[in-house]
Motif scaffolding. Structure first.
Motif, PDB file in Angstrom:
ATOM      1  N   TYR A  47      36.773  44.018  31.679  1.00 17.00           N
ATOM      2  CA  TYR A  47      37.656  43.260  32.571  1.00 17.00           C
ATOM      3  C   TYR A  47      36.905  43.052  33.886  1.00 17.00           C
ATOM      4  O   TYR A  47      36.698  44.006  34.649  1.00 17.00           O
ATOM      5  CB  TYR A  47      38.952  44.038  32.863  1.00 17.00           C
ATOM      6  CG  TYR A  47      40.038  43.878  31.829  1.00 17.00           C
ATOM      7  CD1 TYR A  47      39.902  44.396  30.543  1.00 17.00           C
ATOM      8  CD2 TYR A  47      41.241  43.233  32.148  1.00 17.00           C
ATOM      9  CE1 TYR A  47      40.911  44.259  29.603  1.00 17.00           C
ATOM     10  CE2 TYR A  47      42.262  43.105  31.213  1.00 17.00           C
ATOM     11  CZ  TYR A  47      42.091  43.609  29.942  1.00 17.00           C
ATOM     12  OH  TYR A  47      43.100  43.486  29.012  1.00 17.00           O
ATOM     13  N   ILE A  50      39.172  43.672  37.579  1.00 20.97           N
ATOM     14  CA  ILE A  50      40.330  44.287  36.907  1.00 20.97           C
ATOM     15  C   ILE A  50      41.499  44.494  37.867  1.00 20.97           C
ATOM     16  O   ILE A  50      42.665  44.500  37.462  1.00 20.97           O
ATOM     17  CB  ILE A  50      39.915  45.621  36.228  1.00 20.97           C
ATOM     18  CG1 ILE A  50      41.060  46.167  35.380  1.00 20.97           C
ATOM     19  CG2 ILE A  50      39.463  46.660  37.246  1.00 20.97           C
ATOM     20  CD1 ILE A  50      40.667  47.343  34.484  1.00 20.97           C
ATOM     21  N   ALA A  56      45.592  45.699  31.833  1.00 19.94           N
ATOM     22  CA  ALA A  56      44.578  46.387  31.018  1.00 19.94           C
ATOM     23  C   ALA A  56      45.137  47.714  30.499  1.00 19.94           C
ATOM     24  O   ALA A  56      44.987  48.054  29.315  1.00 19.94           O
ATOM     25  CB  ALA A  56      43.327  46.622  31.857  1.00 19.94           C
ATOM     26  N   GLY A  70      36.315  48.326  33.513  1.00 25.04           N
ATOM     27  CA  GLY A  70      36.769  47.388  34.537  1.00 25.04           C
ATOM     28  C   GLY A  70      35.778  47.386  35.680  1.00 25.04           C
ATOM     29  O   GLY A  70      35.385  48.450  36.162  1.00 25.04           O
ATOM     30  N   PHE A 124      36.979  39.609  29.805  1.00 28.48           N
ATOM     31  CA  PHE A 124      38.115  38.919  30.421  1.00 28.48           C
ATOM     32  C   PHE A 124      37.800  38.584  31.874  1.00 28.48           C
ATOM     33  O   PHE A 124      37.354  39.460  32.627  1.00 28.48           O
ATOM     34  CB  PHE A 124      39.363  39.808  30.392  1.00 28.48           C
ATOM     35  CG  PHE A 124      39.880  40.070  29.004  1.00 28.48           C
ATOM     36  CD1 PHE A 124      40.511  39.063  28.296  1.00 28.48           C
ATOM     37  CD2 PHE A 124      39.740  41.300  28.405  1.00 28.48           C
ATOM     38  CE1 PHE A 124      40.990  39.292  27.014  1.00 28.48           C
ATOM     39  CE2 PHE A 124      40.215  41.535  27.130  1.00 28.48           C
ATOM     40  CZ  PHE A 124      40.841  40.528  26.428  1.00 28.48           C
TER      41      PHE A 124
END
Ligand SMILES: C[S@@+](CC[C@H](N)C(=O)[O-])C[C@H]1O[C@@H](n2cnc3c(N)ncnc32)[C@H](O)[C@@H]1O
Length: 253
Positions: A47, A50, A56, A70, A124
């Motif tokens: 991520y 994040i 998450a 993250g 992501f």
């Protein structure tokens, strides 16, 4: 799994940041962003930016994914600060997720430079690109374009041939940005720094990614209008966010 502690944290942050969200919205959002990622493939995901990490964390608790890393420098004016960092560490400890969620406090550029040995099943970038590359011009015509292509290339360097890249961004144009510009609808979003999908898409392609799917994000409160997900009407009316799903371009022989 008792998620009441996470729910309490979400509520507290909503009050602190004057945003409104709830566990149902996050779960709905996760369903969308994980829709093309099979659980068997979601061993390790990254991520970028994040932030508060509630989405998450919920993905881990819902067992959508095995492990998350993250990366976030926690830049206060970008929406997440030291307090969010501390709270996320507290949540990880509360749910004993130390082996499943690791936080790297720094930019994605520094992360990639220091952890070039890692490979991810999915990456992501949710509401992050326009924080890294801030411009009110269409980005492809701005001096930031080359840097953004470099970032997409950098992500390829921590990917395999099957890594999914998921980008979630708000649009610059459409009904909701328009209503907020003329002051009829309140929005905390500054739409003038957002980019239309075609802008990021051009740079992602130059950076080695190919689009596999694109959907409008139908807000949770309008979820019964699911058909808007795939029509230009959605973009022009209720949806001010798009979700773009990428896969790596085939490497040259
Ligand atoms: C609007 S928040 C999004 C947080 C979260 N992804 C979400 O969807 O709620 C943007 C985040 O990007 C982070 N950020 C800004 N520049 C970054 C960079 N160069 N690398 C990684 N994260 C960055 C900020 O610290 C902030 O937490």
């Amino acid at each position: 799994m008792d998620i009441s502690y996470l729910e309490a944290e979400i509520l507290q942050r909503s009050e602190r940041r004057i945003v409104s969200t709830a566990i149902d919205n996050l779960r709905y959002y996760n369903e969308k962003i994980y829709r093309y990622l099979k659980r068997a493939d979601a061993t390790q995901v990254l991520y970028i930016g994040i932030g508060h990490g509630h989405d998450a964390l919920l993905a881990l608790l819902d067992n959508r994914v095995e492990k998350i890393i993250g990366a976030d420098p926690y830049i206060s004016c970008d929406g997440n600060d030291e307090e969010d960092y501390g709270k996320l560490l507290g949540l990880v400890e509360h749910y004993s997720l130390e082996n499943r969620l690791t936080l790297y406090k720094g930019t994605i550029e520094d992360f990639c430079a220091s952890r070039s040995d890692l490979r991810f099943d999915a990456i992501f970038m949710l509401d992050v690109l326009h924080h890294i590359f801030i411009t009110r011009s269409p980005i492809t015509r701005s001096p930031l374009a080359d840097l953004a292509v470099e970032t997409f290339r950098m992500l390829r360097s921590i990917s395999t041939d099957t890594t999914h890249l998921i980008v979630s961004e708000k649009t610059r144009r459409g009904l909701r940005p328009f209503l907020s510009r003329i002051g009829i609808r309140y929005s905390s979003a500054d739409y003038s720094t957002k980019q239309q999908f075609t802008q990021w898409n051009r740079l992602a392609r130059k950076g080695g990614w190919r689009l596999s799917h694109l959907h409008n994000y139908v807000p949770h409160s309008f979820r019964r209008f699911k058909f808007l997900e795939n029509t230009p009407l959605g973009r022009l009316t209720l949806c001010d966010r798009y979700l773009a799903y990428y896969l790596p371009q085939a490497s040259s022989p």
